[in-house]
Write a protein that holds these residues in place. Sequence first.
Motif, PDB file in Angstrom:
ATOM      1  N   ILE A   1       0.850  -1.185   0.000  1.00 36.25           N
ATOM      2  CA  ILE A   1       0.000   0.000   0.000  1.00 36.25           C
ATOM      3  C   ILE A   1       0.883   1.230   0.000  1.00 36.25           C
ATOM      4  CG2 ILE A   1      -0.209   0.179   2.533  1.00 36.25           C
ATOM      5  CD1 ILE A   1      -3.230   0.910   1.977  1.00 36.25           C
ATOM      6  N   GLU A   2       0.431   2.282  -0.645  1.00 29.54           N
ATOM      7  CA  GLU A   2       1.207   3.512  -0.696  1.00 29.54           C
ATOM      8  C   GLU A   2       0.955   4.324   0.578  1.00 29.54           C
ATOM      9  OE1 GLU A   2       0.724   5.389  -4.470  1.00 29.54           O
ATOM     10  OE2 GLU A   2       1.245   3.556  -5.545  1.00 29.54           O
ATOM     11  N   THR A   3       2.021   4.816   1.161  1.00 22.25           N
ATOM     12  CA  THR A   3       1.941   5.496   2.453  1.00 22.25           C
ATOM     13  C   THR A   3       2.417   6.936   2.323  1.00 22.25           C
ATOM     14  OG1 THR A   3       4.202   4.971   3.134  1.00 22.25           O
ATOM     15  CG2 THR A   3       2.540   3.277   3.512  1.00 22.25           C
ATOM     16  N   SER A   4       2.535   7.612   3.445  1.00 24.59           N
ATOM     17  CA  SER A   4       3.133   8.943   3.431  1.00 24.59           C
ATOM     18  C   SER A   4       4.603   8.825   3.028  1.00 24.59           C
ATOM     19  CB  SER A   4       3.033   9.584   4.820  1.00 24.59           C
ATOM     20  OG  SER A   4       4.104   9.156   5.653  1.00 24.59           O
ATOM     21  N   HIS A   5       5.223   9.969   2.769  1.00 21.55           N
ATOM     22  CA  HIS A   5       6.628   9.949   2.374  1.00 21.55           C
ATOM     23  C   HIS A   5       7.568   9.688   3.548  1.00 21.55           C
ATOM     24  CE1 HIS A   5       5.003  11.584  -1.335  1.00 21.55           C
ATOM     25  NE2 HIS A   5       6.192  11.445  -1.896  1.00 21.55           N
ATOM     26  N   ARG A   6       7.064   9.768   4.757  1.00 20.42           N
ATOM     27  CA  ARG A   6       7.904   9.566   5.939  1.00 20.42           C
ATOM     28  C   ARG A   6       8.461   8.141   5.959  1.00 20.42           C
ATOM     29  NH1 ARG A   6       6.481   8.698  11.714  1.00 20.42           N
ATOM     30  NH2 ARG A   6       8.030   9.768  13.004  1.00 20.42           N
ATOM     31  N   THR A   7       9.761   8.023   6.168  1.00 23.04           N
ATOM     32  CA  THR A   7      10.429   6.725   6.098  1.00 23.04           C
ATOM     33  C   THR A   7       9.769   5.687   7.004  1.00 23.04           C
ATOM     34  OG1 THR A   7      12.544   7.802   5.588  1.00 23.04           O
ATOM     35  CG2 THR A   7      12.634   5.534   6.409  1.00 23.04           C
ATOM     36  N   GLN A   8       9.456   6.064   8.221  1.00 27.64           N
ATOM     37  CA  GLN A   8       8.913   5.119   9.204  1.00 27.64           C
ATOM     38  C   GLN A   8       7.548   4.562   8.815  1.00 27.64           C
ATOM     39  OE1 GLN A   8      10.364   8.011   9.731  1.00 27.64           O
ATOM     40  NE2 GLN A   8      11.288   8.202  11.767  1.00 27.64           N
ATOM     41  N   ASP A   9       6.864   5.205   7.886  1.00 21.81           N
ATOM     42  CA  ASP A   9       5.516   4.776   7.534  1.00 21.81           C
ATOM     43  C   ASP A   9       5.494   3.676   6.473  1.00 21.81           C
ATOM     44  OD1 ASP A   9       4.470   6.512   9.347  1.00 21.81           O
ATOM     45  OD2 ASP A   9       3.974   8.074   7.895  1.00 21.81           O
ATOM     46  N   GLY A  10       6.648   3.357   5.906  1.00 23.84           N
ATOM     47  CA  GLY A  10       6.688   2.342   4.857  1.00 23.84           C
ATOM     48  C   GLY A  10       7.921   1.476   4.973  1.00 23.84           C
ATOM     49  N   THR A  11       8.238   0.806   3.881  1.00 26.86           N
ATOM     50  CA  THR A  11       9.412  -0.064   3.856  1.00 26.86           C
ATOM     51  C   THR A  11      10.499   0.449   2.909  1.00 26.86           C
ATOM     52  OG1 THR A  11       8.206  -1.444   2.271  1.00 26.86           O
ATOM     53  CG2 THR A  11       8.199  -2.168   4.542  1.00 26.86           C
ATOM     54  N   VAL A  12      10.285   1.627   2.358  1.00 26.27           N
ATOM     55  CA  VAL A  12      11.282   2.249   1.480  1.00 26.27           C
ATOM     56  C   VAL A  12      12.087   3.259   2.298  1.00 26.27           C
ATOM     57  CG1 VAL A  12      11.631   3.667  -0.581  1.00 26.27           C
ATOM     58  CG2 VAL A  12       9.833   1.932  -0.561  1.00 26.27           C
ATOM     59  N   ASP A  13      13.400   3.225   2.147  1.00 24.65           N
ATOM     60  CA  ASP A  13      14.287   4.097   2.912  1.00 24.65           C
ATOM     61  C   ASP A  13      14.323   5.495   2.287  1.00 24.65           C
ATOM     62  OD1 ASP A  13      16.195   5.218   4.526  1.00 24.65           O
ATOM     63  OD2 ASP A  13      17.856   3.971   3.812  1.00 24.65           O
ATOM     64  N   ILE A  14      13.260   6.267   2.514  1.00 21.91           N
ATOM     65  CA  ILE A  14      13.176   7.599   1.916  1.00 21.91           C
ATOM     66  C   ILE A  14      14.318   8.492   2.398  1.00 21.91           C
ATOM     67  CG2 ILE A  14      11.763   9.675   1.705  1.00 21.91           C
ATOM     68  CD1 ILE A  14      10.641   7.296   0.177  1.00 21.91           C
ATOM     69  N   ALA A  15      14.628   8.445   3.694  1.00 25.73           N
ATOM     70  CA  ALA A  15      15.724   9.261   4.226  1.00 25.73           C
ATOM     71  C   ALA A  15      17.050   8.890   3.562  1.00 25.73           C
ATOM     72  CB  ALA A  15      15.819   9.093   5.744  1.00 25.73           C
ATOM     73  N   GLY A  16      17.290   7.588   3.393  1.00 21.55           N
ATOM     74  CA  GLY A  16      18.514   7.144   2.737  1.00 21.55           C
ATOM     75  C   GLY A  16      18.551   7.516   1.267  1.00 21.55           C
ATOM     76  N   ILE A  17      17.401   7.492   0.613  1.00 21.11           N
ATOM     77  CA  ILE A  17      17.322   7.858  -0.800  1.00 21.11           C
ATOM     78  C   ILE A  17      17.665   9.333  -1.001  1.00 21.11           C
ATOM     79  CG2 ILE A  17      15.633   8.256  -2.660  1.00 21.11           C
ATOM     80  CD1 ILE A  17      14.339   5.562  -1.777  1.00 21.11           C
ATOM     81  N   VAL A  18      17.065  10.200  -0.187  1.00 20.68           N
ATOM     82  CA  VAL A  18      17.361  11.628  -0.317  1.00 20.68           C
ATOM     83  C   VAL A  18      18.826  11.896   0.023  1.00 20.68           C
ATOM     84  CG1 VAL A  18      16.775  13.942   0.486  1.00 20.68           C
ATOM     85  CG2 VAL A  18      14.960  12.259   0.152  1.00 20.68           C
ATOM     86  N   LYS A  19      19.362  11.204   1.021  1.00 18.48           N
ATOM     87  CA  LYS A  19      20.781  11.375   1.359  1.00 18.48           C
ATOM     88  C   LYS A  19      21.669  10.961   0.192  1.00 18.48           C
ATOM     89  CE  LYS A  19      24.355  10.317   4.781  1.00 18.48           C
ATOM     90  NZ  LYS A  19      25.385  10.010   3.777  1.00 18.48           N
ATOM     91  N   ALA A  20      21.309   9.857  -0.468  1.00 22.56           N
ATOM     92  CA  ALA A  20      22.107   9.399  -1.610  1.00 22.56           C
ATOM     93  C   ALA A  20      22.092  10.442  -2.729  1.00 22.56           C
ATOM     94  CB  ALA A  20      21.577   8.067  -2.112  1.00 22.56           C
ATOM     95  N   TYR A  21      20.913  11.013  -3.004  1.00 22.30           N
ATOM     96  CA  TYR A  21      20.843  12.059  -4.029  1.00 22.30           C
ATOM     97  C   TYR A  21      21.691  13.263  -3.620  1.00 22.30           C
ATOM     98  CZ  TYR A  21      17.145   9.816  -6.784  1.00 22.30           C
ATOM     99  OH  TYR A  21      16.443   8.960  -7.589  1.00 22.30           O
TER     100      TYR A  21
END
Length: 364
Positions: A284-304
């Motif tokens: 299911i699609e969640t908020s962009h906040r890392t803790q709300d899903g299983t995708v490392d959004i914080a790590g992704i933005v850091k990598a960019y």
Amino acid sequence: MRMTFRWFGEGNDTVSLSQIKQIPGVEGIVWSLHDIPAGEEWPWAKIQEVQSQAAAYGLHLDVVESVNVHEDIKLGLPSRDRYIDNYIKTIEKLARVGVKVICYNFMPIFDWLRTDLFKQMEDGSNALFFEKSRIHGIDPFELVDSINKNSELTMPGWEPERLKHLTRLFEAYQGVTEEDLWEHLDYFLQKVVPVAERHGIQMAIHPDDPPWPVFGLPRIITSQHNLRRMLGLYDSPSNAITLCSGSFGANPDNDIVAMIYAFKDRIPFAHIRNVHVYDNGDFIETSHRTQDGTVDIAGIVKAYHDVGFVGYVRPDHGRHIWGEQCRPGYGLYDRALGIMHLWGLWDAYERVAQRAQAAKEAVV
């Protein structure tokens, strides 16, 4: 990082350009001509119309999503050359209004695929949902009806004029393998990438959503390995990637952070969104906040940030919150919240980098 917002056009979107302009840091729209069937050349007058609408709010048109690829091209039929010629003419017109990136996909018949457009979540919001077991038993025609019912707005990737030929399309894809699809993609790239290159445009392929075969149809843009193979078909900066964290993130085996470091020079456009993947393969699609899903959004933005990314970003899908009535996945509120979360992460990493540089200079 250059922030953009997807807009479906005047009269075809619940979100206005005036509202988009008020989201901090958004400088352009990601657009398309959704009323032009795949394979047709885009009319110059319609392109200019969108240009004028965006210019009135100081928004650029640098990113188009999508110039859809006709099924005959994906099938490798003799008629494909006519549709590729139309595609090339459209590229040339888009260059005249300053387009820098064309996002496209090479998924047979269906674009993105979900089984529920408004799945209720615990907090009262709802979101796009994929039930993996249901796909195995559902009639594709039933799914098409459920996606398009009661919608006054176009559903990208589910255009009725294309899907009304569903039976014929399934028959045409009988026996088409992944290797066939790779061959047909290669043929397409050999024709269009040199044209894009001449005009300073990057053709940025979008990953398959979800990244595995559906209804027996092959899918090939599914993993880091396959991205590398795709880039090798035509070695040019104009043969590029739209790196969508939500699409790749539906398969937990995909390491999106590693993809950013590996392909940093070939990512002109990024979709950043989160999904929660369940143990049974549903997501299911969640908020962009890392803790709300299983995708490392914080790590992704850091990598960019680490690779000095200067390409275009959009928040991609959002939940439906606060009672908003909108196109599934494309309301204003949650996507605006997503943008602010992405900016918050980016600004924090920027501050850390500045302090580290200042400390380094102080030692010297």
